[in-house]
Design an enzyme around this catalytic site. Structure first.
Site, PDB file in Angstrom:
ATOM      1  N   ASP A  29      23.007  -2.545  39.938  1.00 23.80           N
ATOM      2  CA  ASP A  29      22.933  -1.588  40.991  1.00 23.80           C
ATOM      3  C   ASP A  29      23.647  -0.265  40.658  1.00 23.80           C
ATOM      4  OD1 ASP A  29      23.159  -0.846  43.690  1.00 23.80           O
ATOM      5  OD2 ASP A  29      23.530  -3.317  44.235  1.00 23.80           O
ATOM      6  N   ASP A  87      20.877   2.403  44.905  1.00 20.16           N
ATOM      7  CA  ASP A  87      21.307   2.223  46.310  1.00 20.16           C
ATOM      8  C   ASP A  87      21.144   3.489  46.869  1.00 20.16           C
ATOM      9  OD1 ASP A  87      23.439   0.831  48.003  1.00 20.16           O
ATOM     10  OD2 ASP A  87      24.622   2.570  47.818  1.00 20.16           O
ATOM     11  N   GLU A 103      16.450   1.584  47.018  1.00 17.06           N
ATOM     12  CA  GLU A 103      16.688   1.299  48.459  1.00 17.06           C
ATOM     13  C   GLU A 103      16.439   2.434  49.361  1.00 17.06           C
ATOM     14  OE1 GLU A 103      20.110  -0.517  51.281  1.00 17.06           O
ATOM     15  OE2 GLU A 103      20.748   0.963  49.762  1.00 17.06           O
ATOM     16  N   HIS A 124      22.476  -8.705  51.226  1.00 10.05           N
ATOM     17  CA  HIS A 124      23.838  -8.737  51.458  1.00 10.05           C
ATOM     18  C   HIS A 124      23.903  -7.870  52.721  1.00 10.05           C
ATOM     19  CE1 HIS A 124      22.975  -5.094  49.107  1.00 10.05           C
ATOM     20  NE2 HIS A 124      24.116  -4.616  49.706  1.00 10.05           N
ATOM     21  N   ASP A 125      23.180  -7.200  53.229  1.00 10.88           N
ATOM     22  CA  ASP A 125      23.279  -6.224  54.450  1.00 10.88           C
ATOM     23  C   ASP A 125      22.584  -6.873  55.640  1.00 10.88           C
ATOM     24  OD1 ASP A 125      24.589  -4.399  52.898  1.00 10.88           O
ATOM     25  OD2 ASP A 125      22.783  -3.347  52.533  1.00 10.88           O
TER      26      ASP A 125
HETATM   27  C1  GLC Z   1      23.398   0.169  50.661  1.00 12.92           C
HETATM   28  C2  GLC Z   1      24.071  -1.218  50.208  1.00 12.92           C
HETATM   29  C3  GLC Z   1      25.055  -1.597  51.436  1.00 12.92           C
HETATM   30  C4  GLC Z   1      26.231  -0.253  51.328  1.00 12.92           C
HETATM   31  C5  GLC Z   1      25.660   1.055  51.412  1.00 12.92           C
HETATM   32  C6  GLC Z   1      26.404   2.179  50.997  1.00 12.92           C
HETATM   33  O1  GLC Z   1      22.864  -0.040  51.858  1.00 12.92           O
HETATM   34  O2  GLC Z   1      23.201  -2.230  50.315  1.00 12.92           O
HETATM   35  O3  GLC Z   1      26.004  -2.604  51.089  1.00 12.92           O
HETATM   36  O4  GLC Z   1      26.963  -0.521  52.379  1.00 12.92           O
HETATM   37  O5  GLC Z   1      24.677   1.255  50.736  1.00 12.92           O
HETATM   38  O6  GLC Z   1      26.663   2.023  49.383  1.00 12.92           O
END
Ligand code: GLC
Ligand code: CA
Length: 544
Positions: free
Chosen positions: A95, A195, A245, A319-320
């Site tokens: 990640d 991310d 992402e 996980h979100d």
């Molecule tokens: C992404 C991650 C999340 C995190 C955010 C800030 O959305 O998946 O868990 O809080 O980025 O890094």
């Protein structure tokens, strides 16, 4: 289509398996469970961050990109994980959290000391204590700027105040990040998940947003494609598996991010389909999922990305996100049916499927009853915001109960034993009661389990080029109860029919018996026999 036959398994180490009895999952825990992961048939593991971090945002606030947080283990453990996974034919994806660092990162600490070089690593703006540079809102609530009195400057944090946004305009920052990618490539990681990577390019001018929370100024920002091309090229990671992402993004941008001719990323995560139960687009306002909207989004993204030569990461959970079976299915009355139907919906699409730990068991939302049970910074912030806005404790708990990211962070359910077989002691976060019913031990033994259905889907993709490469077009487009599509390649066809309701529903275009009469054979289903309509949460896959 390079990554079309594989499946990725996502691990949230903190909640996967605790090898040393401190209640927190760890790297050795992952190593111990590699044979289980192998048994799923997956090709890649993406692990969320295990680097040194104050853990304000569970590791997405990185203080050192080259060292392992002792809570999770050591560098030797990570090296062993990479090697042991490799022996089983599984590649590790790391990640890469490059939009921001923790404010405890050395770069930020040196910026705080007033070192010019490091002030330029972040987005600092001069100003008065009572007037933030813009009215932008942090994704975790509140204004997106924090004042540092002794510097008389504000810094930007699109997430928590301890997550300071990096200044990608600065070439030195970009060079640092390339170095981190090279470092991990040398260690043997085979891919990266970036991310919130479409937020890295901020505008030239920082101005108030009078229409929204500021996101239109920095989402898919002016230099983002340039920055990605440079990062990928210079760090030598082109061709490795990479997924970005993408927050509030567009199809056009995702085509550019993921079309191989652009040499940016292999694929993108987008989230529009996971907002169809946000009332008025607001995560903290509840409504039932709008299935017509869901279906339209799947169609737009599946067809749109195919036409532009882009590639989707297809998924429900991470996980979100709350658990899909609780959100789009019925996690009590039709638990197995809805979990399987949801799995089939995305695993047979065009793209690379991601399974988030426990999804393959049909793990449900946490079903907490008190705010004390929550751990996530976002949930705790918003609980307060909702209460301050006048919601009763009961109302606020209901909203957090459905929307909290902790729903996806409860411990992996290994067995019906105490603590779900996750740890020998109480975990850092508690499990829903139903772990006794939905867990690896029980589901491995039951040939009709959700777990075995997932294994079948992973294998089915591997063995069928029509799933990997076939065209996709949507059926039953005006049917509000059903999501249905056809995959086709060289005369071979699959028809996927999914009932999104807890009742029997009719098909409007072609009935099940008409499919049979036309020579289609049912090859996948979650009920034994064919009825004349789709039963509650039924999935049927026909082949010809
Ligand atoms: C992404 C991650 C999340 C995190 C955010 C800030 O959305 O998946 O868990 O809080 O980025 O890094
Ligand atoms: Ca541990």
């Amino acid at each position: 289509m390079k990554f079309s036959s594989g499946t990725v398994y996502q691990i949230y180490p903190r909640s996967f398996y605790d090898s040393n009895g401190d209640g927190i999952g760890d790297i050795r825990g992952i190593i111990e469970k590699l044979d289980y992961i192998k048994s799923l048939g997956v090709d890649y593991i993406w692990s969320t961050p295990f680097f040194v971090s104050p853990q304000r945002d569970n590791g997405y606030d990185i203080a050192n990109y080259r060292e392992i947080d002792p809570r999770f283990g050591t560098m030797a453990d990570v090296e062993k994980l990479i090697a042991e996974a490799g022996k089983r034919g599984i590649s590790i994806m790391m990640d890469a959290v490059f939009n921001h660092t923790s404010t405890e990162h050395e770069w930020f600490q040196r910026a705080l000391k007033g070192e010019e070089k490091y002030l330029n690593y972040y987005i600092f703006k001069d100003g008065e204590p009572d007037k933030p540079p813009t009215n932008w809102v942090s994704k975790f609530g509140g204004n997106a700027w924090e004042y540092v009195p002794h510097l008389k400057k504000w810094y930007l944090h699109l997430f928590d105040v301890t997550q300071a946004d990096l200044n990608w305009e600065n070439l030195e920052v970009r060079e640092e990040l390339k170095d981190i990618l090279r470092f991990w490539k040398k260690k043997g990681v085979k891919g990266y998940r970036f991310d919130v990577v479409n937020l890295i390019s901020k505008p030239a001018e920082f101005v108030d947003d009078n229409q929204g929370d500021g996101r239109r100024f920095y989402t898919d920002g002016r230099h983002v494609h340039e920055f990605l091309k440079e990062l990928v090229k210079d760090s030598g990671i082109d061709g490795m598996i990479t997924v970005g992402e993408m927050s509030s993004t567009s199809i056009d941008n995702c085509i550019r991010y993921s079309n191989p001719n652009e040499h940016e990323l292999s694929m993108t995560f987008s989230f529009h389909h996971l907002k169809v139960d946000y009332k008025g687009g607001d995560k903290w306002s509840l409504m039932d999922a709008d299935i017509s909207a869901l279906k339209k989004l799947f169609e737009d993204w599946q067809v749109g990305m195919a036409e532009g030569g882009g590639w989707n990461a297809v998924f429900w959970c991470n996980h979100d996100q709350p658990r899909a079976v609780s959100r789009f299915g019925d996690d009590e009355k039709f638990h197995n049916e809805s979990a399987k139907m949801l799995a089939a919906t995305v695993h047979l699409m065009r793209g690379t499927p991601y399974i988030y730990q426990g999804e393959e068991l049909g793990m449900t939302n946490a079903k907490y009853t008190s705010i004390e049970q929550y751990r996530d910074v976002e949930s705790l912030n918003y609980y307060k915001i909702l209460r301050d806005a006048g919601k009763s404790e009961e109302e606020a708990l209901k909203i957090i109960g459905e929307r909290s990211r902790d729903n996806g962070r409860t411990p992996m359910q290994w067995s019906a034993e105490k603590f779900a077989g996750f740890s020998s002691v109480e975990a850092w976060i508690s499990s829903p009661e139903n772990y006794k019913q939905f867990n690896v031990e029980v589901e491995e033994r039951d040939e009709n389990s959700v777990l075995n259905f997932y294994k079948m889907l992973v294998q089915f993709r591997k063995n069928n080029r029509v799933v990997q490469e076939g065209d996709i077009n949507f059926l039953e487009r005006d049917n509000n109860d059903v999501i249905a599509y056809r995959r086709s390649l060289d005369g071979e066809e699959l028809i996927i029919l999914c009932n999104y309701r807890g009742k029997n529903v009719d098909l409007s275009e072609k009935s099940l018996s008409e499919f049979c009469a036309a020579g289609y054979k049912k090859i996948i289903g979650n009920y034994e026999n064919l009825a004349d309509n789709l039963r509650p949460y039924e999935v049927i896959v026909f082949q010809k």
